[in-house]
Write an enzyme that holds these catalytic residues in place. Structure first.
Site, mmCIF file in Angstrom:
data_model
loop_
_atom_site.group_PDB
_atom_site.id
_atom_site.type_symbol
_atom_site.label_atom_id
_atom_site.label_comp_id
_atom_site.label_asym_id
_atom_site.label_seq_id
_atom_site.Cartn_x
_atom_site.Cartn_y
_atom_site.Cartn_z
ATOM 1 N N ASN A 117 45.327 6.073 -2.036
ATOM 2 C CA ASN A 117 44.225 5.978 -3.063
ATOM 3 C C ASN A 117 43.567 7.442 -2.927
ATOM 4 O O ASN A 117 43.138 8.072 -2.055
ATOM 5 C CB ASN A 117 43.320 5.037 -2.766
ATOM 6 C CG ASN A 117 44.012 3.493 -2.853
ATOM 7 O OD1 ASN A 117 44.846 3.279 -3.530
ATOM 8 N ND2 ASN A 117 43.652 2.701 -1.765
ATOM 9 N N GLU A 140 38.059 4.935 -0.545
ATOM 10 C CA GLU A 140 37.072 4.628 0.182
ATOM 11 C C GLU A 140 36.569 5.577 1.222
ATOM 12 O O GLU A 140 35.382 5.787 1.843
ATOM 13 C CB GLU A 140 36.923 3.096 0.801
ATOM 14 C CG GLU A 140 36.986 1.944 -0.061
ATOM 15 C CD GLU A 140 37.342 0.524 0.331
ATOM 16 O OE1 GLU A 140 36.383 -0.317 -0.131
ATOM 17 O OE2 GLU A 140 38.070 0.282 1.090
ATOM 18 N N ASP A 191 45.601 -0.759 10.172
ATOM 19 C CA ASP A 191 44.154 -0.943 9.273
ATOM 20 C C ASP A 191 43.529 -2.148 9.988
ATOM 21 O O ASP A 191 43.871 -3.128 10.409
ATOM 22 C CB ASP A 191 44.641 -1.316 7.866
ATOM 23 C CG ASP A 191 43.643 -1.132 6.851
ATOM 24 O OD1 ASP A 191 43.748 -0.098 6.234
ATOM 25 O OD2 ASP A 191 42.528 -1.841 6.985
ATOM 26 N N HIS A 212 48.801 4.402 3.175
ATOM 27 C CA HIS A 212 48.874 3.174 3.791
ATOM 28 C C HIS A 212 50.382 2.833 3.778
ATOM 29 O O HIS A 212 51.226 3.266 2.742
ATOM 30 C CB HIS A 212 48.382 2.022 2.843
ATOM 31 C CG HIS A 212 46.788 2.367 2.843
ATOM 32 N ND1 HIS A 212 45.844 1.113 3.005
ATOM 33 C CD2 HIS A 212 46.146 3.132 1.723
ATOM 34 C CE1 HIS A 212 44.707 1.631 2.713
ATOM 35 N NE2 HIS A 212 44.801 2.682 1.942
ATOM 36 N N HIS A 234 44.662 9.544 3.721
ATOM 37 C CA HIS A 234 45.583 8.669 4.502
ATOM 38 C C HIS A 234 46.446 7.899 3.491
ATOM 39 O O HIS A 234 46.246 7.751 2.318
ATOM 40 C CB HIS A 234 44.489 7.443 5.123
ATOM 41 C CG HIS A 234 43.514 6.867 4.124
ATOM 42 N ND1 HIS A 234 42.372 7.390 3.541
ATOM 43 C CD2 HIS A 234 43.453 5.897 3.551
ATOM 44 C CE1 HIS A 234 41.827 6.868 2.777
ATOM 45 N NE2 HIS A 234 42.351 5.670 2.615
HETATM 46 P P1 5GP Z 1 41.042 3.476 0.924
HETATM 47 O O1 5GP Z 1 40.477 2.274 0.265
HETATM 48 O O2 5GP Z 1 40.187 4.578 1.163
HETATM 49 O O3 5GP Z 1 42.442 3.566 0.535
HETATM 50 O O4 5GP Z 1 41.294 2.781 2.338
HETATM 51 C C1 5GP Z 1 40.557 2.674 3.734
HETATM 52 C C2 5GP Z 1 41.092 1.781 4.612
HETATM 53 O O5 5GP Z 1 40.531 1.766 5.760
HETATM 54 C C3 5GP Z 1 41.047 0.050 4.137
HETATM 55 O O6 5GP Z 1 42.223 -0.359 4.265
HETATM 56 C C4 5GP Z 1 40.133 -0.185 5.196
HETATM 57 O O7 5GP Z 1 40.479 -1.378 5.663
HETATM 58 C C5 5GP Z 1 40.435 0.783 6.501
HETATM 59 N N1 5GP Z 1 39.339 1.069 7.314
HETATM 60 C C6 5GP Z 1 37.987 1.330 6.836
HETATM 61 N N2 5GP Z 1 37.365 1.385 8.152
HETATM 62 C C7 5GP Z 1 38.380 1.450 9.082
HETATM 63 C C8 5GP Z 1 38.065 1.734 10.526
HETATM 64 O O8 5GP Z 1 36.992 1.847 11.208
HETATM 65 N N3 5GP Z 1 39.145 1.417 11.284
HETATM 66 C C9 5GP Z 1 40.371 1.185 10.896
HETATM 67 N N4 5GP Z 1 41.511 0.825 11.644
HETATM 68 N N5 5GP Z 1 40.447 0.836 9.372
HETATM 69 C C10 5GP Z 1 39.388 1.044 8.847
#
Ligand code: 5GP
Length: 122
Positions: free
Chosen positions: A91, A99, A33, A106, A104
């Site tokens: 999520n 987001e 991440d 985590h 995905h």
């Molecule tokens: P969500 O909120 O959708 O569950 O998690 C999205 C995750 O993607 C966040 O933890 C954020 O830090 C990660 N993230 C967003 N953009 C990028 C990216 O360009 N590269 C990587 N490696 N992680 C990303």
């Protein structure tokens, strides 16, 4: 919700944007991440175009589901966090505060993760 192939993880899958790769096989890609919340914070994504877990559970093939679940567990062991324990979470949608609209999981660990949920501040 239909799949947006311009989302950031779709671009990572196509190699258009770099990632810090941890693991890859036929079914999944795992990478660190960009904003880690724990000493280990890896995102595992399926290779197919699935918006979320909700989409994936309903529409993925059995082989994709098995491959993805095995990938998540493999990543945890590869990262050395399986023996002490770790957390996986995904999520989903607006209330889940998702987001990036590509499924995905985590995988977080390397420290005590505390209680599962806290009350939101906003
Ligand atoms: P969500 O909120 O959708 O569950 O998690 C999205 C995750 O993607 C966040 O933890 C954020 O830090 C990660 N993230 C967003 N953009 C990028 C990216 O360009 N590269 C990587 N490696 N992680 C990303």
């Amino acid at each position: 919700m239909s799949y947006d192939d311009q989302n950031i993880f779709a671009k990572i899958l196509r190699g258009e944007i770099p990632c810090d790769k941890v693991f890859e096989d036929d079914h999944c890609l795992a990478f660190n991440d960009i904003s880690p919340q724990a000493p280990t914070h890896v995102l595992v994504i399926p290779k197919g175009p699935y918006v979320s877990f909700d989409d994936f559970h309903a529409n993925a093939t059995d082989a994709e589901i098995v491959g993805f679940v095995r990938g998540v567990g493999t990543v945890a062991r590869m990262c050395g966090i399986a023996d002490d324990g770790y957390r996986i979470l995904s999520n989903i949608g607006t209330n889940g505060f998702q987001e990036v609209p590509h499924l995905h999981v985590h995988v977080v660990g390397g420290r005590h993760m505390g209680r599962m949920l806290s009350k939101p501040r906003d």
